[in-house]
Design a protein around this motif. Structure first.
Motif, PDB file in Angstrom:
ATOM      1  N   THR A  78       0.986  -3.787  -6.185  1.00  0.00           N
ATOM      2  CA  THR A  78       0.200  -3.954  -5.081  1.00  0.00           C
ATOM      3  C   THR A  78       0.626  -4.327  -3.780  1.00  0.00           C
ATOM      4  O   THR A  78       1.899  -4.627  -3.814  1.00  0.00           O
ATOM      5  N   GLY A  79      -0.197  -4.086  -2.933  1.00  0.00           N
ATOM      6  CA  GLY A  79       0.176  -4.394  -1.539  1.00  0.00           C
ATOM      7  C   GLY A  79       0.328  -3.282  -0.769  1.00  0.00           C
ATOM      8  O   GLY A  79       0.826  -2.199  -1.336  1.00  0.00           O
ATOM      9  N   LEU A  80       0.199  -3.380   0.719  1.00  0.00           N
ATOM     10  CA  LEU A  80       0.203  -2.145   1.363  1.00  0.00           C
ATOM     11  C   LEU A  80       1.727  -1.560   1.612  1.00  0.00           C
ATOM     12  O   LEU A  80       1.743  -0.458   1.617  1.00  0.00           O
TER      13      LEU A  80
ATOM     14  N   LEU B 168       2.494   0.399  -1.482  1.00  0.00           N
ATOM     15  CA  LEU B 168       1.904   1.751  -1.498  1.00  0.00           C
ATOM     16  C   LEU B 168       2.597   2.647  -0.592  1.00  0.00           C
ATOM     17  O   LEU B 168       2.642   3.828  -0.788  1.00  0.00           O
ATOM     18  N   LYS B 169       2.700   2.134   0.658  1.00  0.00           N
ATOM     19  CA  LYS B 169       3.504   3.149   1.710  1.00  0.00           C
ATOM     20  C   LYS B 169       4.829   3.519   1.202  1.00  0.00           C
ATOM     21  O   LYS B 169       5.163   4.535   1.144  1.00  0.00           O
TER      22      LYS B 169
ATOM     23  N   MET C 157      -7.960  -4.779  -4.200  1.00  0.00           N
ATOM     24  CA  MET C 157      -7.250  -4.258  -3.351  1.00  0.00           C
ATOM     25  C   MET C 157      -8.034  -3.799  -2.232  1.00  0.00           C
ATOM     26  O   MET C 157      -7.642  -3.182  -1.173  1.00  0.00           O
TER      27      MET C 157
ATOM     28  N   VAL D 244      -6.564  -3.965   1.721  1.00  0.00           N
ATOM     29  CA  VAL D 244      -5.717  -3.134   2.195  1.00  0.00           C
ATOM     30  C   VAL D 244      -6.356  -1.635   2.375  1.00  0.00           C
ATOM     31  O   VAL D 244      -5.473  -0.806   3.059  1.00  0.00           O
TER      32      VAL D 244
ATOM     33  N   GLY E 250      -5.624  -0.376   6.061  1.00  0.00           N
ATOM     34  CA  GLY E 250      -4.205   0.089   6.076  1.00  0.00           C
ATOM     35  C   GLY E 250      -3.857   1.522   5.539  1.00  0.00           C
ATOM     36  O   GLY E 250      -3.157   2.257   6.064  1.00  0.00           O
ATOM     37  N   LEU E 251      -4.667   1.580   4.376  1.00  0.00           N
ATOM     38  CA  LEU E 251      -4.396   2.799   3.570  1.00  0.00           C
ATOM     39  C   LEU E 251      -5.036   4.201   4.122  1.00  0.00           C
ATOM     40  O   LEU E 251      -4.390   4.856   4.409  1.00  0.00           O
TER      41      LEU E 251
ATOM     42  N   LEU F 100      -2.805   5.077   7.044  1.00  0.00           N
ATOM     43  CA  LEU F 100      -1.717   5.803   6.402  1.00  0.00           C
ATOM     44  C   LEU F 100      -1.985   7.409   6.047  1.00  0.00           C
ATOM     45  O   LEU F 100      -0.949   8.082   5.757  1.00  0.00           O
TER      46      LEU F 100
END
Length: 268
Positions: free
Chosen positions: A205-207, A210-211, A237, A240, A243-244, A247
């Protein structure tokens, strides 16, 4: 005259027709027809024409997973979906009496109001919520990934998605995920997908995690001839999401709330 019976090989053209009229022709039902045949896969026949389907799949933890509930668009609004749902409930109770399952579960999209209302009326309750986000391959610079092994340490969540099926963490679930899924690793992070499909479950997990994974997911999708892919993340989540979106990921129907609901009804 409406009749619910086990699906037969000669039903395939009817089911291909239903699939072509569902989700803009993107329904997976026609693709899994041969695999499902003979495995608690039922059809609803009206005057010699198959107009609906329903399936019960045995999952780890003695779960009967309900899926594939469809009604031909020309026959919707006449109670046929309810009839199929009721039949599957009775099948679940029979399997519970035989000791094969202890609960029924299913997942649905948050806008599927009919299924949600039916589930709540029949004593199902929500046990998990997820975000299913979409992405275009062209948004990312695809990076080659390597295949990886799945271990219990990789399973951080209590309920783990594999596509649109969800299993409860445990040794039996681990073996099932290994059999039904494929695990990939990129930049030290692992993600999971059903064989041949492009709905990915990030196992970290966490941005930033994932990035780091998205270019690898884009590569797998490209290898499978897809221009888009999905990721399934737990509702926790939510922080985030902005942020997703930056992206390049997007939520269908522009919701800010989890759009996939997992239901359970205990039978034993």
């Amino acid at each position: 005259m409406a009749l619910i019976r086990e699906a037969k090989l000669e039903d395939k053209p009817f089911i291909e027709e239903i699939a072509s009229l569902t989700w803009g022709g993107e329904d997976y039902l026609a693709r899994v027809f041969d695999e499902w045949l003979g495995d608690n896969f039922y059809v609803l026949e009206v005057d010699g024409k198959v107009i609906g389907t329903a399936k019960l799949t045995l999952l780890p933890g003695k779960v009967g997973w309900l899926e594939g509930l469809r009604v031909h668009p020309d026959y919707r609004g006449r109670g046929y979906g309810r009839k199929l749902h009721g039949f599957m409930l009775e099948l679940g109770k029979k399997l519970a009496r035989e000791g094969k399952i202890e609960a029924l579960e299913f997942a649905t999209y948050f806008l599927n109001r009919e299924s949600i209302a039916m589930a709540k009326r029949d004593g199902f309750s929500i046990i998990a919520k997820f975000f299913n986000l979409g992405a275009s391959v062209e948004t990312f610079e695809p990076e080659i990934v390597k295949r990886a092994e799945l271990t219990m340490e990789d399973l951080a969540f209590g309920i783990i998605p594999l596509g649109w099926k969800f299993v409860h963490r445990g040794e039996e679930a681990l073996e099932w995920l290994k059999e039904k899924g494929e695990v990939y690793e990129i930049n030290g992070f692992k993600f999971l997908a059903p064989k041949g499909e492009v709905t990915f479950t990030p196992l970290s997990t966490g941005l930033a995690c994932l990035k780091a994974m998205l270019p690898g997911m884009a590569w797998v999708a490209l290898e499978r001839g897809k221009e888009e892919f999905d990721i399934m993340i737990p509702s926790g989540m939510k922080p985030v999401l902005p942020g997703l979106k930056r992206l390049g990921l997007f939520l269908w129907d522009e919701t800010e709330e989890p759009n996939v609901l997992v239901f359970r009804k205990k039978l034993v």
